[in-house]
Design an enzyme around this catalytic site. Sequence first.
Site, PDB file in Angstrom:
ATOM      1  CD  GLU A 325       7.921  -1.309   2.675  1.00 18.34           C
ATOM      2  OE1 GLU A 325       7.269  -2.327   2.377  1.00 18.34           O
ATOM      3  OE2 GLU A 325       8.671  -0.739   1.862  1.00 18.34           O
ATOM      4  CE1 TYR A 412       8.634  -1.022  -7.159  1.00 22.04           C
ATOM      5  CE2 TYR A 412       7.780  -0.153  -5.095  1.00 22.04           C
ATOM      6  CZ  TYR A 412       8.511  -1.096  -5.785  1.00 22.04           C
ATOM      7  OH  TYR A 412       9.113  -2.119  -5.104  1.00 22.04           O
TER       8      TYR A 412
END
Length: 671
Positions: A325, A412
Site C-alpha cells: 500500500e 498483480y
Amino acid sequence: MHLKIAILLLGTAAFARSVYDPILTSSMDPSSYANVDVIQTYDFTLTVDVSFDQQVIKGSNILTLRAIQDVSEIVLDYQGLVIESASYQIPNISTTAWNEAYFETQTDSQLGNALRVYLTDKAKRGDQVLLDIKFHTTNESLAINWLTKEQTSSGTLQYLYTKCEPIHCRGIAPLQDTPSIKTTYSAYVTVPQPYRVNMSAVCLSQDEYPQTKTTMYSFRQSIPIPSYLLALVIGNLAQKTIDYRTSVITEPDTLEEYAGILKNLGNLLNETEKYVMHPYIWGKYTILVLPPSFPVGGMENPLLTFASPTIMVKDGSQIYVATHEIAHSWSGNLVTCKDWLNLWLNEGFTTFIERRVSAIVDGEGFASVESLLGNASYYDDMAGYGQTNSYSSLYPLVNHTSPDSASSQVTYEKGQQFMEYIKNQFDKETDFQEFLGQYFNKYSYQSITFLETRLTFNDFVRAKYDSVKAEGIISRVNWVDWVQTPGPIPAGSKINFETDESRAFQKLADDYIALGGYSSPANIDIYIKEDKNVNLKVVFNNQILQRQGDMNYRILSRIDTDLSVTASENPEIGQRWFPLAIALNYDKAFDTAKHYVQSIGRQKYILPVYTALVRNGYRNKAYQWYNERKTFYHPIAAANIRKIIFSSKRQLEGYDKQIENSRDVDNLFLQ
Ligand SMILES: [Zn+2]
C-alpha cells in the site's frame, strides 16, 4: 452480455423521453458514463449528514467543472443513490443565480446509472460550471458498509466504511467516476456524537453542535486524485503516532497491539521512497485497520490506507501488504491508470516495488517466496479465465462489464514479472530505479495508459546507453506479447523464484505424498521449527494443494497430526488447507473452517473455501455458514459468496468470474 436498459427516474422538471439505445460509456473510460471528453471536474465539495439509525447518507455534491468544448449536457455516474435535485451555475453568465436543471437517469446491470443533466444555458469552451446535485444513499450502494456494534471489536458504536475501487465511488455520491481525470475535494461530514470521522484528506476542523448533539468534520484533499481514492470511515476510532510521519488509526481496544505490530512502518516508507528515487508527496502516512469484514487486504487511499486486520498476524508475515500500500503512493496514487484495462500500471508496478523493498528489509529469500506463491495463484486465476481470454493478459477487455470481474492475480503477478524482466535488462538495478524515478516524475498527477510507459522506457534506455545496446534492450522487451497477449509470460522469459528453502518445503510435501500417510518423513522439524519465514509453510500447503489429485484422507490426517495445520492462525495457510480438507472430506477441519470463513471478510481467504464446499457436495453447508453471518460480510463479498453458492457446477469451473451478476442471483434464489 445483454444489458437491460431502463429509465428509472426523471427529475421533477424533466421531460419524459424513452431511451432504448444502450447507454454510451465514456470515450476515455468504458467503465464510466461521464462525458469527460467534453467537460471535466477538477474539484468537488461533498456536504453530508450521516444517520446510523436510518443507515442513510444525505446531502449534496457540488462539482466544479471546466468545459473542454461548448457543452449543454453533463453526464455523471451514480449507483444505489436517489437523486433529489440538480442545479447549476455558470459564473461567466451569472455569478449568483443557481438554475434548476433538467435531468434524467438511465441504468444497466453492470455499471450503475448515468445521470444526464441538461443545462438551459450552453457553457462555452473554457467556462467554469458549478453543478449541485442533492441526493441520498440507499442500502443498494455497493460502496458503503454499515456495521452493527457487534461487528466491531470494541462493541460500543456502529461503524461505517467505504470501498470505492474500481467503480463504486458512484455509490457514495454522483460524480464523474473515472480514473481518467483527477480532482481535489473538500468534505463536510456531520455525524452524531461521539462518532469520529476520517477521510482520504486532511482534517481541517471538528465543530461540535450541542443542540443537535452532532459534530461536523471538515476535510480538504488539495492534491488531485482519481475518484476511486475517495474514502470515508466513521466509528469509535483512535489514532496513535508511530513516528514523525506515520501513524495508525483503529478502535481503541486494539490500538496499542496494532501500533506494536506496525512499529517499523516509517522504515518501510523510507525504504520505498529510497527505492523509487522520487519523494513521497502526500505528507503524512496513516494506516487504518478496519474490522474483520473488510473484503480485501488493503486499499491505498491517500493519507488513509485501509488495511484488513488479517495483516496484523503476530508473526509479521503479512506486513508486506503495508509495503504494497505504501508503494501505491507512487504507482497508482501519483501516476494512475487511465482506465481499468490498464490496471497493471497500478498493481504490477506496485507489486514489483513491494517485492524489491521486502528484499531489502526482509531478505531476497522472503521476496522470492512471495513471488513463488504469487506465481502459483496467477496461474490458478488464468486457468479459471482460460488461457486465451483477455482477462489472462495485462489488458483485460472489460468494456461494458464491471471491472470487478477482471480483478485477479494476473494483474498483480504477471505485471510484477514484467517489471522484473525489464529490470533484468538493465546493467544494474540502480539504472532501473532511475527509470522509475523519472517515470514517476514525468507523469506525476496524471492518468496514463501502457503506451506512455512504453514510450518513456524507450526514451530512457536510448538516453542511458549507446545506440547498439539501447536498441538491443528495446528489441528484447516485447510489449505486445507481455501486455496484450493472454496466457503465460512470453517463452524464454521465465523467472525462477525458487530458493533452497522453498525447494526443501516443497520436497517435504512431496515426501508426505510418497509415503501415502503410512509414515512421516524424517525431517518434519523444518516445518515445526520454522519461525523466520512463515511463508515457507504456505509453500508446503500450496504444494499439497497443487497435488490434490495425489492426496487422500490418510495423508492429510497424518500431516495434520504431525504439523497441526488445522490449528494454524495464518490465513494464508487456511486459504489453502481448508479447501483441500473439504475436498478430502476431512471432517476434523470443518468446525475450524466454519469459524475461519465466519470471522474473516477478506475475499481472497474465504472465497476458495466456499467454492470448495459447493464443488464437493456441501452447497447446503455453504449456504448455512454464509446465512448465519451474511450481515457480517461487505456487500461486494456477500454478492460474490452468493454467486458461488447459487451458481452451477459448470460455472464454478470458471470460479466466480464470469457468472451472472449478484442481483440476478438473488432473483434466482427467490424463485
Ligand atoms: Zn495494490
